[in-house]
Design a protein around this motif. Structure first.
Motif, short mmCIF file in Angstrom:
data_model
loop_
_atom_site.label_atom_id
_atom_site.label_comp_id
_atom_site.label_asym_id
_atom_site.label_seq_id
_atom_site.Cartn_x
_atom_site.Cartn_y
_atom_site.Cartn_z
N TYR A 77 6.51 -14.82 4.33
CA TYR A 77 5.83 -13.70 3.67
C TYR A 77 6.67 -13.17 2.51
N ILE A 78 7.97 -13.00 2.73
CA ILE A 78 8.85 -12.48 1.68
C ILE A 78 8.87 -13.42 0.48
N LEU A 79 8.99 -14.72 0.74
CA LEU A 79 9.01 -15.70 -0.35
C LEU A 79 7.69 -15.72 -1.11
N ARG A 80 6.59 -15.58 -0.37
CA ARG A 80 5.27 -15.63 -1.00
C ARG A 80 5.01 -14.40 -1.86
N GLU A 81 5.41 -13.22 -1.37
CA GLU A 81 5.11 -11.97 -2.06
C GLU A 81 6.13 -11.60 -3.14
N GLU A 82 7.41 -11.92 -2.91
CA GLU A 82 8.46 -11.44 -3.80
C GLU A 82 9.33 -12.55 -4.39
N GLY A 83 9.15 -13.76 -3.89
CA GLY A 83 9.98 -14.84 -4.38
C GLY A 83 11.37 -14.82 -3.75
N ILE A 84 12.24 -15.68 -4.25
CA ILE A 84 13.58 -15.82 -3.68
C ILE A 84 14.39 -14.54 -3.77
N LEU A 85 14.14 -13.74 -4.82
CA LEU A 85 14.89 -12.49 -4.99
C LEU A 85 14.56 -11.48 -3.89
N GLY A 86 13.41 -11.63 -3.27
CA GLY A 86 13.05 -10.72 -2.18
C GLY A 86 13.98 -10.85 -1.00
N LEU A 87 14.60 -12.01 -0.85
CA LEU A 87 15.54 -12.23 0.25
C LEU A 87 16.88 -11.55 -0.01
N TYR A 88 17.04 -10.98 -1.21
CA TYR A 88 18.29 -10.30 -1.55
C TYR A 88 18.05 -8.85 -1.94
N SER A 89 16.90 -8.29 -1.52
CA SER A 89 16.59 -6.90 -1.80
C SER A 89 17.59 -5.98 -1.10
N GLY A 90 18.18 -5.06 -1.87
CA GLY A 90 19.15 -4.14 -1.28
C GLY A 90 20.53 -4.73 -1.08
N LEU A 91 20.82 -5.87 -1.74
CA LEU A 91 22.11 -6.53 -1.54
C LEU A 91 23.28 -5.65 -1.96
#
Length: 332
Positions: A77-91
């Motif tokens: 879901y994260i990859l679909r909605e936000e792309g790879i950068l979504g996996l680093y939100s709030g880093l």
């Protein structure tokens, strides 16, 4: 030589903090996924399927949290909605939180260890490899660290659990949003009580690690751990601590994020209310939601951290010895 190194806590502080930051950055996507899974409220199976679909359908209700059934579903879901950068939100806030937490933890725990060793030496008490002693030192370090870092943890959790339709906010904007909520400034300290209880997590982790390290060094009759040994001992100790404390970790995460949509914006008053709510509305097993990525993350982070910490300490000691030799040579 060992006493000279133990006389100052800075060696442990620098090596521990550096290792923690590197390890956390490497596995940060796992942190995002486990947090998303922990804050998701899943209705019990006996609830009407149509009602459940309305609660979780983000296409009809774009302000609702997405429904995540498992690790694969959440990351897809994260990859679909936000792309790879979504996996680093709030880093950024996570790195700051990791650095400040580990800096405070290693500083206070190594300081407590230095004071304990001095007291034992003064009164002629034998300083043995005791798991009770290591657990006590870990508790002191963990409690003092929580006093300083709770607001950063709240900000990081809010950033990690933002809805897909919300724009990304900086740490400052997130802090202002929390302060302007009905909690006010106290919102930055949400989950503080449960965090104090969760001191047992690093207490178990580092206590068991130090105990196992002492046992292994005694069996091998060596002065230091190899990289593989440090990784394995660190990972195993973290897995044990995670399984023991996971329901409290879930409660803390739900306290620090925005209230779930099914509560109509009403925040939880404390971690006991969160635990009761989960059992009543989701079932007993949901106290362990997000356990798999939590264990994987803990296994990798703690293993990498202790491995890197051991290596960093060796480099620091070599640098200190080299500097001393150069100073002595310059005096001749």
């Amino acid at each position: 030589m060992a006493q000279q190194h133990q006389a100052s806590p800075w060696e442990g502080v620098i090596s521990g903090t550096t290792a923690a930051i590197l390890a956390s950055v490497i596995v940060y996507p796992l942190d995002i996924v486990k947090t998303q899974l922990q804050v998701h409220v899943q209705r019990q199976k006996q609830q009407d399927a149509n009602d459940r679909e309305k609660q979780t359908d983000t296409s009809e209700n774009p302000t609702a949290y997405a429904h995540h059934d498992n690790f694969i579903d959440a990351i897809s879901y994260i990859l679909r909605e936000e792309g790879i950068l979504g996996l680093y939100s709030g880093l950024g806030s996570s790195i700051l939180g990791t650095a400040s937490m580990n800096f405070a933890y290693f500083y206070w725990s190594t300081t407590a260890q230095r004071l304990q060793q001095s007291a034992w030496h003064k009164y002629g008490i034998s300083d043995t490899n005791s798991i009770a002693k290591e657990l006590g030192l870990g508790a002191i370090g963990g409690a003092m660290a929580q006093l300083c870092t709770n607001p950063i943890a709240v900000i990081s959790t809010r950033q990690q659990t933002r809805k897909a339709t919300d724009r990304q906010r900086s740490m400052w904007e997130t802090m202002v949003e929390i302060i302007q909520s009905e909690d006010g400034w106290t919102g930055l300290w949400r989950g503080f009580k449960v965090n104090l209880i969760l001191v047992i997590n690093p207490m178990i982790t580092y206590g068991v690690y130090q105990w196992l390290k002492g046992v292994l060094l005694g069996l091998k009759k060596t002065k230091g751990l190899g990289s593989a040994d440090a990784f394995l001992l660190g990972a195993l100790s973290k897995v044990l601590a995670t399984i023991t404390t996971h329901p409290l970790i879930v409660a803390k995460t739900m306290l620090q994020c925005k209230p779930p949509d099914c509560r109509n914006g009403k925040p939880f008053s404390g971690f006991t209310e969160v635990l009761v709510y989960i059992v009543k509305n989701e079932g007993l097993l949901r106290l362990y939601k997000g356990l798999a990525p939590q264990i994987i993350k803990g296994f990798l982070v703690q293993g990498l951290m202790m491995m890197l910490k051991e290596r960093t300490e060796i480099l620091i000691r070599r640098a200190i010895l080299l500097n001393r030799k150069q100073r002595l040579a310059s005096l001749k």
